[in-house]
Design a protein around this motif. Structure first.
Motif, PDB file in Angstrom:
ATOM      1  N   GLN A  25       0.405  13.756  21.631  1.00 51.49           N
ATOM      2  CA  GLN A  25       1.443  14.337  20.776  1.00 51.49           C
ATOM      3  C   GLN A  25       2.472  13.272  20.437  1.00 51.49           C
ATOM      4  O   GLN A  25       2.662  12.314  21.192  1.00 51.49           O
ATOM      5  CB  GLN A  25       2.144  15.497  21.499  1.00 51.49           C
ATOM      6  CG  GLN A  25       1.805  16.852  20.932  1.00 51.49           C
ATOM      7  CD  GLN A  25       2.552  17.983  21.625  1.00 51.49           C
ATOM      8  OE1 GLN A  25       2.871  17.894  22.787  1.00 51.49           O
ATOM      9  NE2 GLN A  25       2.812  19.046  20.902  1.00 51.49           N
ATOM     10  N   SER A  35      -2.951  14.539  17.675  1.00 53.54           N
ATOM     11  CA  SER A  35      -2.778  15.821  16.989  1.00 53.54           C
ATOM     12  C   SER A  35      -2.701  15.638  15.470  1.00 53.54           C
ATOM     13  O   SER A  35      -3.254  16.446  14.707  1.00 53.54           O
ATOM     14  CB  SER A  35      -1.522  16.535  17.508  1.00 53.54           C
ATOM     15  OG  SER A  35      -0.378  15.708  17.368  1.00 53.54           O
ATOM     16  N   LYS A  39      -5.388  16.802  12.478  1.00 49.16           N
ATOM     17  CA  LYS A  39      -5.018  17.536  11.263  1.00 49.16           C
ATOM     18  C   LYS A  39      -5.597  16.863  10.020  1.00 49.16           C
ATOM     19  O   LYS A  39      -6.129  17.528   9.124  1.00 49.16           O
ATOM     20  CB  LYS A  39      -3.490  17.636  11.147  1.00 49.16           C
ATOM     21  CG  LYS A  39      -2.857  18.603  12.113  1.00 49.16           C
ATOM     22  CD  LYS A  39      -1.342  18.638  11.928  1.00 49.16           C
ATOM     23  CE  LYS A  39      -0.685  19.562  12.938  1.00 49.16           C
ATOM     24  NZ  LYS A  39       0.781  19.597  12.776  1.00 49.16           N
ATOM     25  N   PHE A  53      -3.447  23.860  10.954  1.00 47.44           N
ATOM     26  CA  PHE A  53      -2.994  24.171  12.319  1.00 47.44           C
ATOM     27  C   PHE A  53      -3.828  23.402  13.338  1.00 47.44           C
ATOM     28  O   PHE A  53      -5.060  23.466  13.335  1.00 47.44           O
ATOM     29  CB  PHE A  53      -3.115  25.671  12.597  1.00 47.44           C
ATOM     30  CG  PHE A  53      -2.627  26.065  13.979  1.00 47.44           C
ATOM     31  CD1 PHE A  53      -1.298  26.400  14.178  1.00 47.44           C
ATOM     32  CD2 PHE A  53      -3.490  26.057  15.068  1.00 47.44           C
ATOM     33  CE1 PHE A  53      -0.838  26.736  15.448  1.00 47.44           C
ATOM     34  CE2 PHE A  53      -3.039  26.398  16.337  1.00 47.44           C
ATOM     35  CZ  PHE A  53      -1.707  26.737  16.523  1.00 47.44           C
ATOM     36  N   GLY A  55      -3.307  23.004  17.572  1.00 51.24           N
ATOM     37  CA  GLY A  55      -2.493  23.285  18.750  1.00 51.24           C
ATOM     38  C   GLY A  55      -2.881  22.386  19.909  1.00 51.24           C
ATOM     39  O   GLY A  55      -4.068  22.254  20.244  1.00 51.24           O
ATOM     40  N   VAL A  57      -3.270  21.796  23.604  1.00 47.04           N
ATOM     41  CA  VAL A  57      -3.442  22.655  24.781  1.00 47.04           C
ATOM     42  C   VAL A  57      -2.994  21.929  26.049  1.00 47.04           C
ATOM     43  O   VAL A  57      -2.386  22.513  26.944  1.00 47.04           O
ATOM     44  CB  VAL A  57      -4.914  23.090  24.910  1.00 47.04           C
ATOM     45  CG1 VAL A  57      -5.114  23.999  26.120  1.00 47.04           C
ATOM     46  CG2 VAL A  57      -5.385  23.791  23.636  1.00 47.04           C
ATOM     47  N   THR A  73      -6.710  27.535  16.044  1.00 48.67           N
ATOM     48  CA  THR A  73      -6.009  28.762  15.660  1.00 48.67           C
ATOM     49  C   THR A  73      -4.941  29.076  16.697  1.00 48.67           C
ATOM     50  O   THR A  73      -5.042  28.654  17.862  1.00 48.67           O
ATOM     51  CB  THR A  73      -6.968  29.969  15.563  1.00 48.67           C
ATOM     52  OG1 THR A  73      -7.475  30.268  16.886  1.00 48.67           O
ATOM     53  CG2 THR A  73      -8.134  29.691  14.620  1.00 48.67           C
ATOM     54  N   SER A  74      -3.930  29.838  16.301  1.00 44.99           N
ATOM     55  CA  SER A  74      -2.860  30.193  17.237  1.00 44.99           C
ATOM     56  C   SER A  74      -3.379  31.111  18.338  1.00 44.99           C
ATOM     57  O   SER A  74      -2.926  31.039  19.483  1.00 44.99           O
ATOM     58  CB  SER A  74      -1.702  30.855  16.492  1.00 44.99           C
ATOM     59  OG  SER A  74      -2.146  31.971  15.763  1.00 44.99           O
ATOM     60  N   LEU A  77      -5.069  28.930  20.831  1.00 42.33           N
ATOM     61  CA  LEU A  77      -4.062  28.166  21.574  1.00 42.33           C
ATOM     62  C   LEU A  77      -3.434  28.998  22.678  1.00 42.33           C
ATOM     63  O   LEU A  77      -3.313  28.540  23.825  1.00 42.33           O
ATOM     64  CB  LEU A  77      -2.986  27.673  20.608  1.00 42.33           C
ATOM     65  CG  LEU A  77      -1.827  26.902  21.251  1.00 42.33           C
ATOM     66  CD1 LEU A  77      -2.312  25.636  21.933  1.00 42.33           C
ATOM     67  CD2 LEU A  77      -0.759  26.571  20.208  1.00 42.33           C
ATOM     68  N   SER A  78      -3.023  30.221  22.380  1.00 41.97           N
ATOM     69  CA  SER A  78      -2.356  31.039  23.400  1.00 41.97           C
ATOM     70  C   SER A  78      -3.311  31.376  24.548  1.00 41.97           C
ATOM     71  O   SER A  78      -2.907  31.354  25.714  1.00 41.97           O
ATOM     72  CB  SER A  78      -1.791  32.316  22.779  1.00 41.97           C
ATOM     73  OG  SER A  78      -2.818  33.124  22.248  1.00 41.97           O
ATOM     74  N   ASN A  81      -3.899  28.122  26.560  1.00 41.54           N
ATOM     75  CA  ASN A  81      -2.695  27.824  27.328  1.00 41.54           C
ATOM     76  C   ASN A  81      -2.641  28.657  28.604  1.00 41.54           C
ATOM     77  O   ASN A  81      -2.252  28.163  29.672  1.00 41.54           O
ATOM     78  CB  ASN A  81      -1.438  28.099  26.490  1.00 41.54           C
ATOM     79  CG  ASN A  81      -1.118  26.980  25.516  1.00 41.54           C
ATOM     80  OD1 ASN A  81      -1.580  25.862  25.685  1.00 41.54           O
ATOM     81  ND2 ASN A  81      -0.341  27.283  24.498  1.00 41.54           N
TER      82      ASN A  81
END
Length: 225
Positions: A25, A35, A39, A53, A55, A57, A73-74, A77-78, A81
């Motif tokens: 990052q 990252s 993209k 997008f 994400g 991790v 995708t979000s 990612l969630s 995580n």
């Protein structure tokens, strides 16, 4: 087309073999991180207009190479995580050291305190205020010409954990000047490689294991799988 060494990709995730020296990052250096390269890769491959997008991790230290998992995708990612925070993933690292560990296999437990100003971590044998418990298991896999390949399975995920815990065994990682190696690597890398990552697919719920070959540097050649 891509500057990335892609190990696995589907609609939900992207797994890359990160080279040493690349940020995962962005930071204050302004250097282009993994990252952003991801993209660019996705934008070009799928001809996507606008923002793409990606994400992050988890991270690897800049001088460390190996498996990095990114979410496309979000939702992915969630869910990923959550797996990392609850330690449901399985990580395996390879480290080259200048000494063979004694004993050749075992478990290390320390309490780590990070000096943020100097970006170094200290390993303590007893808990102190502000310290974090760190645990890993290790075993010597093989030795060649004074270099020793150690497999490490971290139980916890603390900053610089493997680096400082192996150094506490008097086995600093090749090139890791910060933790006791006597000389740098020519490319300023350290010989720590995220060899394998196992996780549950965030949508399909199947178990996935991804391996990354070690860097194609002369020091790693005798240990290529």
């Amino acid at each position: 087309m891509s500057k990335l060494d892609i190990l696995l990709e589907d609609n939900h995730l992207l797994v890359v073999n990160k080279p040493s020296g690349m940020l995962v990052q962005g930071d204050e250096t302004g250097d282009v991180p993994l990252s952003e390269l991801a993209k660019e890769y996705l934008k070009e491959k799928y001809q996507k207009p606008g923002n793409v997008f990606v994400g992050v991790v988890h991270r690897l230290d800049r001088p460390v190479s190996g498996v990095v998992l990114l979410a496309k995708t979000s939702k992915a990612l969630s869910r990923l995580n959550e797996q990392f925070s609850s330690r449901k993933t399985q990580k395996t690292y390879w480290a080259l050291t200048q000494r063979a560990p004694q004993p050749e296999a075992g478990t290390l437990v320390h309490w780590l305190i990070k000096d943020a100003a100097r970006n170094v971590t200290k390993a303590l044998t007893q808990e102190k205020p502000g310290s974090q418990r760190a645990e890993l298991s290790y075993q010597l896999l093989t030795s060649h010409a004074g270099k020793h390949l150690i497999e490490v399975i971290p139980i916890t995920g603390r900053p610089h954990q493997i680096r400082v815990q192996l150094a506490s065994l008097k086995c600093p990682i090749w090139g890791d000047l910060k933790y006791g190696a006597p000389e740098p690597m020519p490319n300023k890398s350290i010989c720590l490689h995220a060899r394998e990552l196992g996780f549950e697919h965030p949508v399909l719920k199947t178990w996935i294991t991804v391996q990354a070959p070690p860097p194609s540097l002369p020091i790693w050649q005798p240990f290529q799988p």
